[in-house]
Design a protein around this motif. Structure first.
Motif, short mmCIF file in Angstrom:
data_model
loop_
_atom_site.label_atom_id
_atom_site.label_comp_id
_atom_site.label_asym_id
_atom_site.label_seq_id
_atom_site.Cartn_x
_atom_site.Cartn_y
_atom_site.Cartn_z
N SER A 131 0.83 -1.43 -0.10
CA SER A 131 -0.05 -0.18 0.03
C SER A 131 0.87 1.17 -0.05
CB SER A 131 -0.99 0.10 1.28
OG SER A 131 -0.08 0.06 2.39
N ILE A 132 0.38 2.48 0.00
CA ILE A 132 0.99 3.53 0.25
C ILE A 132 1.23 3.77 1.71
CG2 ILE A 132 0.03 4.96 -1.72
CD1 ILE A 132 -1.76 6.25 0.28
N ARG A 133 2.40 4.35 2.21
CA ARG A 133 2.71 4.68 3.80
C ARG A 133 1.61 5.53 4.11
NH1 ARG A 133 7.65 2.80 5.13
NH2 ARG A 133 8.35 4.63 5.93
N LYS A 134 1.28 5.62 5.25
CA LYS A 134 0.20 6.59 5.87
C LYS A 134 0.82 6.90 7.22
CE LYS A 134 -3.89 5.22 3.42
NZ LYS A 134 -5.47 4.78 3.45
N LEU A 135 0.43 8.04 7.85
CA LEU A 135 0.74 8.42 9.21
C LEU A 135 -0.12 8.02 10.15
CD1 LEU A 135 3.03 10.20 10.89
CD2 LEU A 135 0.99 12.14 10.46
N ALA A 136 0.32 7.20 11.03
CA ALA A 136 -0.27 6.84 12.07
C ALA A 136 0.44 7.40 13.74
CB ALA A 136 -0.28 5.24 12.29
N GLY A 137 1.42 7.80 13.69
CA GLY A 137 2.10 8.24 14.77
C GLY A 137 2.35 7.18 15.90
N GLY A 138 2.41 7.66 17.12
CA GLY A 138 2.45 6.50 18.27
C GLY A 138 3.70 6.40 18.81
N SER A 139 3.64 6.10 20.14
CA SER A 139 4.92 6.20 20.96
C SER A 139 5.31 4.65 20.95
CB SER A 139 4.89 6.52 22.31
OG SER A 139 3.53 6.09 22.90
N ASN A 140 6.43 4.40 21.83
CA ASN A 140 6.93 2.90 21.74
C ASN A 140 5.80 2.07 22.51
OD1 ASN A 140 9.16 3.99 21.11
ND2 ASN A 140 10.58 2.95 22.61
N ILE A 141 5.99 0.74 22.02
CA ILE A 141 5.05 -0.25 22.57
C ILE A 141 5.72 -1.08 23.54
CG2 ILE A 141 3.69 -2.21 21.78
CD1 ILE A 141 3.27 -1.22 18.89
N THR A 142 5.16 -1.23 24.81
CA THR A 142 5.66 -1.76 25.78
C THR A 142 5.04 -2.82 26.49
OG1 THR A 142 4.87 -0.06 27.53
CG2 THR A 142 7.15 0.33 26.30
N GLU A 143 5.42 -3.82 26.94
CA GLU A 143 4.91 -4.94 27.71
C GLU A 143 3.67 -5.58 27.06
OE1 GLU A 143 4.59 -4.39 31.81
OE2 GLU A 143 6.32 -3.14 31.99
N PRO A 144 3.82 -6.11 25.85
CA PRO A 144 2.50 -6.55 25.17
C PRO A 144 1.89 -7.88 25.32
CG PRO A 144 4.49 -7.08 23.75
CD PRO A 144 4.81 -6.27 25.09
N SER A 145 0.77 -7.83 25.26
CA SER A 145 -0.12 -9.16 25.21
C SER A 145 -0.50 -9.04 23.75
CB SER A 145 -1.31 -8.86 26.26
OG SER A 145 -2.18 -9.99 25.95
N VAL A 146 -0.21 -10.38 23.40
CA VAL A 146 -0.53 -10.73 21.78
C VAL A 146 -1.45 -11.91 21.75
CG1 VAL A 146 0.51 -11.38 19.65
CG2 VAL A 146 1.71 -9.86 21.09
N ILE A 147 -2.59 -11.70 20.88
CA ILE A 147 -3.23 -12.90 20.93
C ILE A 147 -4.01 -13.13 19.51
CG2 ILE A 147 -5.89 -13.49 21.48
CD1 ILE A 147 -5.38 -12.45 24.29
N LEU A 148 -3.75 -14.30 19.03
CA LEU A 148 -4.63 -14.71 17.82
C LEU A 148 -6.23 -15.29 18.02
CD1 LEU A 148 -1.69 -16.67 16.13
CD2 LEU A 148 -2.16 -14.31 15.71
N GLY A 149 -7.06 -14.86 17.18
CA GLY A 149 -8.21 -15.42 17.27
C GLY A 149 -9.48 -14.47 17.82
N GLN A 150 -8.97 -13.49 18.57
CA GLN A 150 -9.73 -12.59 19.40
C GLN A 150 -8.90 -11.24 19.41
OE1 GLN A 150 -12.69 -13.47 20.61
NE2 GLN A 150 -12.48 -15.93 20.60
N GLU A 151 -10.07 -10.21 19.43
CA GLU A 151 -9.65 -8.72 19.62
C GLU A 151 -9.43 -8.71 21.46
OE1 GLU A 151 -10.45 -4.17 19.09
OE2 GLU A 151 -12.04 -5.51 18.35
N GLN A 152 -8.55 -8.12 21.59
CA GLN A 152 -8.37 -7.38 22.99
C GLN A 152 -9.15 -6.18 23.26
OE1 GLN A 152 -4.62 -8.81 24.92
NE2 GLN A 152 -4.20 -8.73 22.74
N ASP A 153 -10.27 -6.14 24.14
CA ASP A 153 -10.84 -4.85 24.50
C ASP A 153 -10.33 -4.25 25.59
OD1 ASP A 153 -12.26 -4.44 22.13
OD2 ASP A 153 -14.21 -5.38 22.75
N THR A 154 -9.59 -5.18 26.55
CA THR A 154 -8.75 -5.13 27.53
C THR A 154 -7.62 -5.91 27.53
OG1 THR A 154 -9.84 -6.90 28.98
CG2 THR A 154 -10.84 -4.57 29.09
N PHE A 155 -6.71 -5.62 28.44
CA PHE A 155 -5.42 -6.27 28.43
C PHE A 155 -5.61 -7.82 28.70
CE2 PHE A 155 -1.51 -7.44 30.28
CZ PHE A 155 -0.29 -7.16 29.54
N GLY A 156 -5.48 -8.51 27.64
CA GLY A 156 -5.41 -10.00 27.76
C GLY A 156 -6.73 -10.51 27.80
N GLY A 157 -7.75 -9.58 27.46
CA GLY A 157 -9.12 -10.29 27.59
C GLY A 157 -10.24 -9.28 26.93
#
Length: 222
Positions: A131-157
């Motif tokens: 795709s073209i490159r687009k601006l999203a901004g954002g600061s560093n990502i720290t202490e992630p919780s990564v999940i497949l199969g679901q979207e996290q609406d809270t950390f880890g759940g």
């Protein structure tokens, strides 16, 4: 004592990295419980590349890759929108939509996405097409919780059955830097690419929750 030792061995095996080459995660039903939790090799990122392969028959919205932090639930989210041929990337809560060509159900697709905090730019690669490159901004990502199969609406759940994924996912890799276009193309073509240094499908630490199966990939007959 023997039972305790057996439990300790089983726990150690479950925590050991597994080589999932030639395998896939199968999510066979709509549910708010089925998920695969991925353990990352590092905890602080100022750049991200994520690549995966997936197939589904869903026409509604659903999460392909969900990374949450303790500060924002959508730290790095790859999300298929209900709008035809639109994939949304959300970085630190900011959404960016990308139109893709030939998004078809019941077909394997390759999705790669990149983000860099220094420039704030995101980019999507769908079936090898950038795709073209687009601006999203954002600061560093720290202490992630990564999940497949679901979207996290809270950390880890905070799972919602209307956003769950059904289908198959394979070859998930994550890097803490931006892959070059040539390296992404090698991933798409399944050639000799550099495996992820954060998530590596060939040495993956994960935990399965609910009904998720590990199966052999379904390869076309020659």
């Amino acid at each position: 004592m023997a039972c305790l030792l057996l439990l300790m061995i089983l726990a150690a095996c479950a925590a050991s990295p597994q080589d999932l080459s030639g395998k896939m995660f199968t999510f066979p039903e709509e549910t708010k419980t089925a998920n695969v939790r991925l353990m990352t090799a590092s905890r602080n990122f100022d750049a991200v590349t994520v690549c995966l392969r997936s197939i589904t028959d869903l026409s509604r919205n659903h999460a392909l890759f969900s990374l949450a932090t303790k500060f924002v639930s959508n730290g790095f989210l790859i999300f298929k929108s209900p709008t035809e041929d639109v994939i949304t990337l959300i970085v630190n809560g900011k959404s960016t939509n990308f139109e893709v060509q030939d998004y078809k159900r019941n077909v394997w697709h390759t999705t790669c996405s990149t983000w860099d905090s220094a420039s704030g730019l995101v980019q999507l690669w769908f079936d090898g097409k950038p795709s073209i490159r687009k601006l999203a901004g954002g600061s560093n990502i720290t202490e992630p919780s990564v999940i497949l199969g679901q979207e996290q609406d809270t950390f880890g759940g905070g799972f919602n059955v209307k956003q769950c994924f059904t289908g198959m996912i394979s070859n998930v890799h994550m890097w803490d830097y931006i892959l070059s276009p040539c390296e992404i193309q090698r991933y798409v073509d399944n050639l000799n690419f550099t495996p992820g240094n954060v998530l590596n499908w060939r040495a993956l630490n994960f935990q399965i929750g609910g009904r998720v199966l590990i199966e052999h990939e379904q390869l076309p007959c020659l």
